[in-house]
Scaffold this motif. Structure first.
Motif, PDB file in Angstrom:
ATOM      1  N   GLY A   1      27.194  41.460  46.000  1.00  0.00           N
ATOM      2  CA  GLY A   1      26.246  40.490  46.511  1.00  0.00           C
ATOM      3  C   GLY A   1      25.898  39.334  45.597  1.00  0.00           C
ATOM      4  N   CYS A   2      25.987  39.523  44.283  1.00  0.00           N
ATOM      5  CA  CYS A   2      25.485  38.491  43.363  1.00  0.00           C
ATOM      6  C   CYS A   2      26.552  37.494  42.905  1.00  0.00           C
ATOM      7  N   GLY A   3      27.807  37.903  42.888  1.00  0.00           N
ATOM      8  CA  GLY A   3      28.880  36.989  42.485  1.00  0.00           C
ATOM      9  C   GLY A   3      29.113  36.869  40.990  1.00  0.00           C
ATOM     10  N   PHE A   4      28.372  37.602  40.157  1.00  0.00           N
ATOM     11  CA  PHE A   4      28.524  37.470  38.707  1.00  0.00           C
ATOM     12  C   PHE A   4      29.903  37.892  38.218  1.00  0.00           C
ATOM     13  N   CYS A   5      30.493  38.902  38.825  1.00  0.00           N
ATOM     14  CA  CYS A   5      31.726  39.494  38.278  1.00  0.00           C
ATOM     15  C   CYS A   5      33.001  38.914  38.906  1.00  0.00           C
ATOM     16  N   LYS A   6      32.977  37.620  39.180  1.00  0.00           N
ATOM     17  CA  LYS A   6      34.137  36.992  39.821  1.00  0.00           C
ATOM     18  C   LYS A   6      35.332  36.944  38.862  1.00  0.00           C
ATOM     19  N   ILE A   7      36.467  37.348  39.371  1.00  0.00           N
ATOM     20  CA  ILE A   7      37.729  37.284  38.636  1.00  0.00           C
ATOM     21  C   ILE A   7      38.784  36.655  39.542  1.00  0.00           C
ATOM     22  N   ARG A   8      39.898  36.304  38.945  1.00  0.00           N
ATOM     23  CA  ARG A   8      41.049  35.805  39.713  1.00  0.00           C
ATOM     24  C   ARG A   8      42.191  36.793  39.507  1.00  0.00           C
ATOM     25  N   VAL A   9      42.725  37.307  40.613  1.00  0.00           N
ATOM     26  CA  VAL A   9      43.888  38.188  40.535  1.00  0.00           C
ATOM     27  C   VAL A   9      45.119  37.293  40.608  1.00  0.00           C
ATOM     28  N   ARG A  10      45.923  37.306  39.544  1.00  0.00           N
ATOM     29  CA  ARG A  10      47.125  36.471  39.467  1.00  0.00           C
ATOM     30  C   ARG A  10      48.351  37.176  40.039  1.00  0.00           C
ATOM     31  N   GLU A  11      48.426  38.491  39.847  1.00  0.00           N
ATOM     32  CA  GLU A  11      49.574  39.259  40.331  1.00  0.00           C
ATOM     33  C   GLU A  11      49.105  40.627  40.763  1.00  0.00           C
ATOM     34  N   GLY A  12      49.738  41.144  41.812  1.00  0.00           N
ATOM     35  CA  GLY A  12      49.463  42.502  42.255  1.00  0.00           C
ATOM     36  C   GLY A  12      48.752  42.556  43.590  1.00  0.00           C
ATOM     37  N   ASP A  13      48.710  43.750  44.146  1.00  0.00           N
ATOM     38  CA  ASP A  13      48.075  43.987  45.442  1.00  0.00           C
ATOM     39  C   ASP A  13      46.790  44.768  45.247  1.00  0.00           C
ATOM     40  N   PHE A  14      45.800  44.445  46.059  1.00  0.00           N
ATOM     41  CA  PHE A  14      44.510  45.116  45.971  1.00  0.00           C
ATOM     42  C   PHE A  14      43.866  45.165  47.344  1.00  0.00           C
ATOM     43  N   GLU A  15      42.901  46.054  47.443  1.00  0.00           N
ATOM     44  CA  GLU A  15      42.099  46.186  48.658  1.00  0.00           C
ATOM     45  C   GLU A  15      40.701  45.680  48.318  1.00  0.00           C
ATOM     46  N   CYS A  16      40.086  44.975  49.261  1.00  0.00           N
ATOM     47  CA  CYS A  16      38.736  44.459  49.041  1.00  0.00           C
ATOM     48  C   CYS A  16      37.705  45.299  49.775  1.00  0.00           C
TER      49      CYS A  16
ATOM     50  N   TYR B   1      39.912  47.086  44.626  1.00  0.00           N
ATOM     51  CA  TYR B   1      40.539  48.359  44.288  1.00  0.00           C
ATOM     52  C   TYR B   1      42.042  48.155  44.278  1.00  0.00           C
ATOM     53  N   PRO B   2      42.700  48.343  43.121  1.00  0.00           N
ATOM     54  CA  PRO B   2      44.141  48.079  43.021  1.00  0.00           C
ATOM     55  C   PRO B   2      44.971  48.964  43.954  1.00  0.00           C
ATOM     56  N   ARG B   3      46.038  48.371  44.461  1.00  0.00           N
ATOM     57  CA  ARG B   3      47.078  49.109  45.185  1.00  0.00           C
ATOM     58  C   ARG B   3      48.383  49.053  44.408  1.00  0.00           C
ATOM     59  N   SER B   4      48.377  48.277  43.326  1.00  0.00           N
ATOM     60  CA  SER B   4      49.530  48.159  42.428  1.00  0.00           C
ATOM     61  C   SER B   4      48.982  47.733  41.073  1.00  0.00           C
ATOM     62  N   ASP B   5      49.854  47.595  40.079  1.00  0.00           N
ATOM     63  CA  ASP B   5      49.432  47.030  38.798  1.00  0.00           C
ATOM     64  C   ASP B   5      48.935  45.608  39.061  1.00  0.00           C
ATOM     65  N   LEU B   6      47.932  45.174  38.294  1.00  0.00           N
ATOM     66  CA  LEU B   6      47.335  43.845  38.492  1.00  0.00           C
ATOM     67  C   LEU B   6      47.356  43.034  37.202  1.00  0.00           C
ATOM     68  N   THR B   7      47.429  41.722  37.359  1.00  0.00           N
ATOM     69  CA  THR B   7      47.167  40.778  36.277  1.00  0.00           C
ATOM     70  C   THR B   7      45.970  39.956  36.737  1.00  0.00           C
ATOM     71  N   ILE B   8      44.911  39.947  35.918  1.00  0.00           N
ATOM     72  CA  ILE B   8      43.680  39.249  36.286  1.00  0.00           C
ATOM     73  C   ILE B   8      43.305  38.221  35.230  1.00  0.00           C
ATOM     74  N   GLU B   9      42.382  37.337  35.601  1.00  0.00           N
ATOM     75  CA  GLU B   9      41.767  36.393  34.673  1.00  0.00           C
ATOM     76  C   GLU B   9      40.268  36.379  34.957  1.00  0.00           C
ATOM     77  N   CYS B  10      39.483  36.245  33.913  1.00  0.00           N
ATOM     78  CA  CYS B  10      38.035  36.131  34.068  1.00  0.00           C
ATOM     79  C   CYS B  10      37.704  34.723  34.528  1.00  0.00           C
TER      80      CYS B  10
END
Length: 109
Positions: free
Chosen positions: A43-58, A82-91
């Motif tokens: 709800g607050c949006g503080f923990c926003k990240i960008r997923v660069r690679e990989g599959d995930f469920e929201c 929630y990852p469905r594969s390995d992920l690459t993320i950025e803050c």
């Protein structure tokens, strides 16, 4: 398989995220800091990240902080993916105004 590997391009950290575990929870369990933490419920949006690679469920996220067009670009809340594969993320750093609100304390009267 024993979880999914998550690589954080912003910090160089690697960590394991178990199936059904949020990326934020996995980060916190390993003592890693990438984003500020707020409500942990999408709800607050503080923990926003960008997923660069990989599959995930929201999970359910505030459309104010993670509108559908942003989610399509991988801009999501770490507490609700929630990852469905390995992920690459950025803050994604919060704007200074939001950080000030998070850390401001009211004086006692």
């Amino acid at each position: 398989m024993d979880g999914f590997q998550v690589f954080n391009r912003s910090t160089g950290d690697h960590f394991t995220c178990q199936e059904g575990q949020s990326v934020l929870k996995a980060m916190e369990q390993r003592g890693l800091k990438c984003v500020p933490v707020g409500c942990r419920g999408g709800g607050c949006g503080f923990c926003k990240i960008r997923v660069r690679e990989g599959d995930f469920e929201c999970g359910k996220m505030s459309k104010v902080h993670a509108p559908p067009e942003a989610v399509e670009k991988g801009e999501v809340l770490a507490c609700r993916i929630y990852p469905r594969s390995d992920l690459t993320i950025e803050c994604m750093p919060l704007p200074e105004v939001a950080l000030a609100k998070q850390t401001t304390t009211k004086p006692l009267r």
